[in-house]
Design a protein around this motif. Structure first.
Motif, PDB file in Angstrom:
ATOM      1  N   ALA A  34     -34.020  25.832  46.751  1.00 64.10           N
ATOM      2  CA  ALA A  34     -35.471  25.780  46.963  1.00 64.10           C
ATOM      3  C   ALA A  34     -35.845  24.466  47.623  1.00 64.10           C
ATOM      4  O   ALA A  34     -35.180  23.435  47.428  1.00 64.10           O
ATOM      5  CB  ALA A  34     -36.193  25.946  45.630  1.00 64.10           C
ATOM      6  N   ARG A  35     -36.977  24.500  48.388  1.00 59.65           N
ATOM      7  CA  ARG A  35     -37.456  23.289  49.064  1.00 59.65           C
ATOM      8  C   ARG A  35     -38.662  22.714  48.337  1.00 59.65           C
ATOM      9  O   ARG A  35     -38.959  21.541  48.461  1.00 59.65           O
ATOM     10  CB  ARG A  35     -37.825  23.603  50.504  1.00 59.65           C
ATOM     11  N   THR A  36     -39.386  23.554  47.564  1.00 56.39           N
ATOM     12  CA  THR A  36     -40.607  23.097  46.891  1.00 56.39           C
ATOM     13  C   THR A  36     -40.523  23.400  45.385  1.00 56.39           C
ATOM     14  O   THR A  36     -39.682  24.192  44.921  1.00 56.39           O
ATOM     15  CB  THR A  36     -41.848  23.813  47.469  1.00 56.39           C
ATOM     16  N   ALA A  37     -41.443  22.819  44.655  1.00 56.77           N
ATOM     17  CA  ALA A  37     -41.506  23.048  43.208  1.00 56.77           C
ATOM     18  C   ALA A  37     -41.828  24.507  42.903  1.00 56.77           C
ATOM     19  O   ALA A  37     -41.287  25.109  41.978  1.00 56.77           O
ATOM     20  CB  ALA A  37     -42.560  22.129  42.577  1.00 56.77           C
ATOM     21  N   ALA A  52     -30.265  22.169  36.890  1.00 58.43           N
ATOM     22  CA  ALA A  52     -31.064  22.007  38.113  1.00 58.43           C
ATOM     23  C   ALA A  52     -30.792  20.641  38.717  1.00 58.43           C
ATOM     24  O   ALA A  52     -30.900  19.620  38.043  1.00 58.43           O
ATOM     25  CB  ALA A  52     -32.548  22.172  37.802  1.00 58.43           C
ATOM     26  N   LEU A  53     -30.422  20.643  40.031  1.00 54.18           N
ATOM     27  CA  LEU A  53     -30.283  19.409  40.805  1.00 54.18           C
ATOM     28  C   LEU A  53     -31.582  19.230  41.582  1.00 54.18           C
ATOM     29  O   LEU A  53     -31.898  20.020  42.495  1.00 54.18           O
ATOM     30  CB  LEU A  53     -29.102  19.502  41.767  1.00 54.18           C
ATOM     31  N   LEU A  54     -32.389  18.228  41.234  1.00 50.42           N
ATOM     32  CA  LEU A  54     -33.728  18.072  41.815  1.00 50.42           C
ATOM     33  C   LEU A  54     -33.799  16.797  42.652  1.00 50.42           C
ATOM     34  O   LEU A  54     -33.485  15.706  42.142  1.00 50.42           O
ATOM     35  CB  LEU A  54     -34.777  17.992  40.700  1.00 50.42           C
ATOM     36  N   ASP A  55     -34.227  16.983  43.887  1.00 47.05           N
ATOM     37  CA  ASP A  55     -34.596  15.816  44.681  1.00 47.05           C
ATOM     38  C   ASP A  55     -35.948  15.351  44.173  1.00 47.05           C
ATOM     39  O   ASP A  55     -36.822  16.166  43.864  1.00 47.05           O
ATOM     40  CB  ASP A  55     -34.675  16.189  46.159  1.00 47.05           C
ATOM     41  N   ILE A  56     -36.137  14.029  44.062  1.00 51.14           N
ATOM     42  CA  ILE A  56     -37.393  13.553  43.493  1.00 51.14           C
ATOM     43  C   ILE A  56     -38.546  13.805  44.470  1.00 51.14           C
ATOM     44  O   ILE A  56     -39.631  14.216  44.072  1.00 51.14           O
ATOM     45  CB  ILE A  56     -37.294  12.063  43.136  1.00 51.14           C
ATOM     46  N   ARG A  57     -38.295  13.613  45.760  1.00 51.78           N
ATOM     47  CA  ARG A  57     -39.364  13.799  46.749  1.00 51.78           C
ATOM     48  C   ARG A  57     -39.178  15.158  47.417  1.00 51.78           C
ATOM     49  O   ARG A  57     -38.167  15.401  48.074  1.00 51.78           O
ATOM     50  CB  ARG A  57     -39.352  12.686  47.789  1.00 51.78           C
ATOM     51  N   ARG A  62     -46.099  18.626  44.966  1.00 47.31           N
ATOM     52  CA  ARG A  62     -45.529  18.187  43.696  1.00 47.31           C
ATOM     53  C   ARG A  62     -44.126  17.659  43.916  1.00 47.31           C
ATOM     54  O   ARG A  62     -43.348  18.211  44.704  1.00 47.31           O
ATOM     55  CB  ARG A  62     -45.489  19.347  42.705  1.00 47.31           C
ATOM     56  N   ASP A  63     -43.746  16.589  43.195  1.00 45.72           N
ATOM     57  CA  ASP A  63     -42.411  16.026  43.362  1.00 45.72           C
ATOM     58  C   ASP A  63     -41.470  16.561  42.287  1.00 45.72           C
ATOM     59  O   ASP A  63     -41.845  17.351  41.408  1.00 45.72           O
ATOM     60  CB  ASP A  63     -42.453  14.494  43.347  1.00 45.72           C
ATOM     61  N   GLY A  64     -40.211  16.116  42.321  1.00 44.52           N
ATOM     62  CA  GLY A  64     -39.193  16.622  41.413  1.00 44.52           C
ATOM     63  C   GLY A  64     -39.444  16.269  39.961  1.00 44.52           C
ATOM     64  O   GLY A  64     -39.096  17.040  39.037  1.00 44.52           O
ATOM     65  N   ILE A  65     -40.068  15.076  39.721  1.00 44.70           N
ATOM     66  CA  ILE A  65     -40.316  14.681  38.329  1.00 44.70           C
ATOM     67  C   ILE A  65     -41.361  15.597  37.698  1.00 44.70           C
ATOM     68  O   ILE A  65     -41.240  16.012  36.537  1.00 44.70           O
ATOM     69  CB  ILE A  65     -40.753  13.201  38.276  1.00 44.70           C
ATOM     70  N   GLU A  66     -42.407  15.948  38.488  1.00 40.64           N
ATOM     71  CA  GLU A  66     -43.405  16.893  37.968  1.00 40.64           C
ATOM     72  C   GLU A  66     -42.786  18.281  37.743  1.00 40.64           C
ATOM     73  O   GLU A  66     -43.115  18.983  36.773  1.00 40.64           O
ATOM     74  CB  GLU A  66     -44.568  16.989  38.955  1.00 40.64           C
ATOM     75  N   LEU A  67     -41.873  18.654  38.649  1.00 41.89           N
ATOM     76  CA  LEU A  67     -41.185  19.933  38.494  1.00 41.89           C
ATOM     77  C   LEU A  67     -40.357  19.928  37.187  1.00 41.89           C
ATOM     78  O   LEU A  67     -40.292  20.943  36.474  1.00 41.89           O
ATOM     79  CB  LEU A  67     -40.281  20.195  39.697  1.00 41.89           C
TER      80      LEU A  67
END
Length: 622
Positions: A34-37, A52-57, A62-67
């Motif tokens: 996925a590219r977005t939250a 889940a491997l999340l990019d922060i930006r 919404r960013d990765g921390i909010e996700l």
């Protein structure tokens, strides 16, 4: 084991594709890219995600921390990917509880190590949380059980002090101190043995509890609880006061039921005996010289069986054999004497056969009870053969395989009747168990037989098959070789009537009159009294000295025990012989001998002679 499924959330397409390729080479499955939250949340909702491997930006608002915050309900472990390692980013990452953090660029080895570490931490945390939840549930259930248990639960330390007690413990024991914790267990259970309880975990013990100044019965279940600092004794205490009272009430109710059942059985047996007496006395006036002894024998048999009937009932009520007069008897002699009575009691279609071994010898038992055993078993056999059959009564000497050095006298009563199945055999010796239903059986006969046999140190064996008949074997310890009658014939003699005056005290007119006639036939003078008051007046005012008083125990107003005491301790110190029609006579209450009804005339003569001769000796020594 299936490969972990990983969600990749990366807004740069080239980085996302490279990451997907690396993960596949390392054996991981890709759940989604996925590219977005919003796309990431949609991917989680569609399928199972293990990490889940999340990019922060990320692209979008919404960013990765909010996700990561949004993914909390799915309990998915998070590893962040970022090219930025500033303090603010690290603070936000820690706040959402990520399992790992990777700075771009990263090599494959570090990527794999971080993912495996994150998966392991998450699995361990899940197990810890599950264990904690299970522990809390268990504690909640245990606390509920303790709070609502009707039994007292006490946890006791090595020194015997109470560490924990539930609410029921306070309600049951009601100690003066409101708080049970810290009390010595002996305060609540004064007779409780702490060491014995520790040695018997799992035991059910009976003891007494202390409630204020009152003690009450308690049943204790004992257990040991292993704790980190040692074992604790766990006691589950139940107040059984009400249970014991209910048991006593049930026993009383059963006694009333027994009385009712006994009445019908006794009436039947007693009426049989009265019929024998009635018919025999009817034939006596016209009996010839040859028939007269036989009729007299039948009367004596009826009298003995009547006495045995009352003895049997009283023994059952008291569960005691105190009245039985055990002595060595010749088995064959008794069986021979019973033969005619047994034959007369049988169905004419039953062939009665006696096979008596000359080697049997004697056994120690009350002879009347021995007769009762044989007659009960013979009558049961007769009832099992309504269409006729064969009844074998045998005597023999046998040993048993487990003790071949010990000889037993065996009496066998075998029939060819209907037999019994296993379900009946298991209950056949229970009191009041009967297969006769409404036919009038009381179910007492075999239970009494078993009690008599065991009271004589013997035992019973039963073999039976439906349709093939039944065999009862009664084993008695052998008492030597065939015995001869040790009872020397009692020499009847006349008393000097001028100095032998006897007082009879009995409220039963017929019994009093017959006994007076018997005593007069021996040359004694007799004076009557219907009760204690009249007897004391006669003893005080009689001009002629009284030599002896025969006193019935069971009289109204003043019983025979009290009257005997007054006569024996009075000015004339009159010797007394007591007569009892029940087995409740307490011989320790008086020094006077007790004769039990029906009174054997020879025994009465022997006792009267003994007392009068003793009195004569005392007078001659003065």
């Amino acid at each position: 084991m299936p490969s972990p499924r990983i969600l990749i959330v990366e807004d740069e397409l080239i980085v996302a594709l490279e990451l997907e390729e690396r993960l596949r080479r390392q054996g991981y499955a890709i759940a989604a890219v996925a590219r977005t939250a919003e796309q990431a949340l949609s991917g989680v909702e569609r399928g199972e995600v293990d990490l889940a491997l999340l990019d922060i930006r990320l692209a979008g608002g919404r960013d990765g921390i909010e996700l990561a915050e949004d993914l909390r309900p799915w309990d998915v472990p998070i590893v962040f990917l970022t090219a930025h390692g500033d303090e603010e980013t690290l603070r936000r990452v820690k706040a959402v509880g990520a399992q790992g953090y990777l700075l771009k660029p990263f090599d494959e080895r570090l990527l794999r190590l971080t993912i495996e570490t994150a998966l392991h931490r998450h699995a361990s945390e899940r197990a810890r949380i599950a264990a904690e939840l299970a522990r809390r549930r268990s504690e909640a259930v245990q606390a509920t059980i303790l709070a609502h248990s009707p039994d007292a639960v006490l946890v006791v330390d090595d020194d015997g002090h109470i560490e924990l007690a539930n609410h029921a413990a306070g309600a049951i024991f009601q100690p003066r101190e409101r708080e049970l914790t810290g009390l010595d267990i002996a305060t609540l259970l004064p007779e409780f043995d702490l060491e014995q309880a520790r040695a018997e975990p799992g035991a059910l013990l009976s003891t007494l509890g202390q409630r204020s100044d009152q003690r009450f019965p308690v049943e204790l279940t004992v257990g040991l609880a292993p704790l980190e600092d040692g074992e604790r004794l766990v006691l589950i205490a139940r107040d059984v006061s009400i249970q014991r009272e209910l048991e006593r009430e049930l026993a009383r109710a059963r006694q009333l039921e027994v009385a009712g059942r006994l009445a019908s059985g006794v009436a039947h047996d007693l009426n049989n005996l009265l019929s024998v007496v009635s018919m025999t006395t009817y034939m006596l006036p016209d009996a010839g010289p040859d028939e007269l002894p036989e009729l007299v024998d039948d009367l004596n048999s009826a009298i003995e069986l009547g006495g045995a009937l009352t003895t049997r009932l009283l023994a059952l009520a008291r569960r005691s054999c105190a009245q039985a007069e055990a002595r060595e008897v010749d088995v064959n002699e008794i069986l021979g004497a019973l033969e005619r009575l047994v034959r007369r009691s049988m169905n004419p279609a039953v062939d009665v056969r006696f096979e008596l071994s000359a080697e049997v010898g004697g056994v120690t038992i009350d002879p009347t009870r021995f007769e009762q055993i044989v007659l009960n078993l013979a009558i049961n056999a007769n009832r099992a053969m309504p269409e006729g059959g064969v009844l074998n009564i045998r005597s023999a000497v046998r040993t048993r395989p487990e003790d071949e050095d010990r000889a037993w006298v065996v009496v066998e009563i075998e029939d060819t009747g209907v037999g019994m199945d296993q379900s009946i055999q298991r209950r056949i010796f229970e009191p009041f168990f009967t297969t006769r239903g409404d036919a009038g059986g009381t179910g007492l006969g075999l239970s009494i037989v078993k009690e008599i046999v065991e009271g004589a140190a013997g035992f019973l064996e039963l073999n039976s098959e439906p349709g093939r008949g039944t065999c009862f074997r009664v084993y008695f310890p052998r008492r030597g070789q065939p015995c001869e009658d040790d009872d020397a014939p009692f020499e009847t003699h006349e008393f000097d009537g001028r100095s032998r005056r006897v007082l009879i005290v009995d409220d039963d007119e017929l019994h009093r009159r017959i006994m007076a006639r018997l005593l007069r036939s021996w040359g004694l003078q007799v004076v009557h009294a219907t009760g204690a008051g009249e007897a004391m007046l006669i003893a005080e005012r009689s001009k002629a000295a009284l030599a002896l008083a025969l006193v019935d125990i069971d009289m109204p107003y003043m019983d025979g025990f009290e009257l005997a005491g007054r006569l024996e301790q009075g000015p004339r110190e009159l010797p007394v012989l007591l007569l009892s029609g029940s087995a409740a006579a307490e011989e320790q209450r008086t020094r006077s001998p007790i004769l039990h009804k029906p009174v054997d005339p020879e025994l009465l003569l022997r006792e009267v002679s003994r007392v009068l001769e003793f009195e004569e000796e005392e007078i001659s020594q003065c």
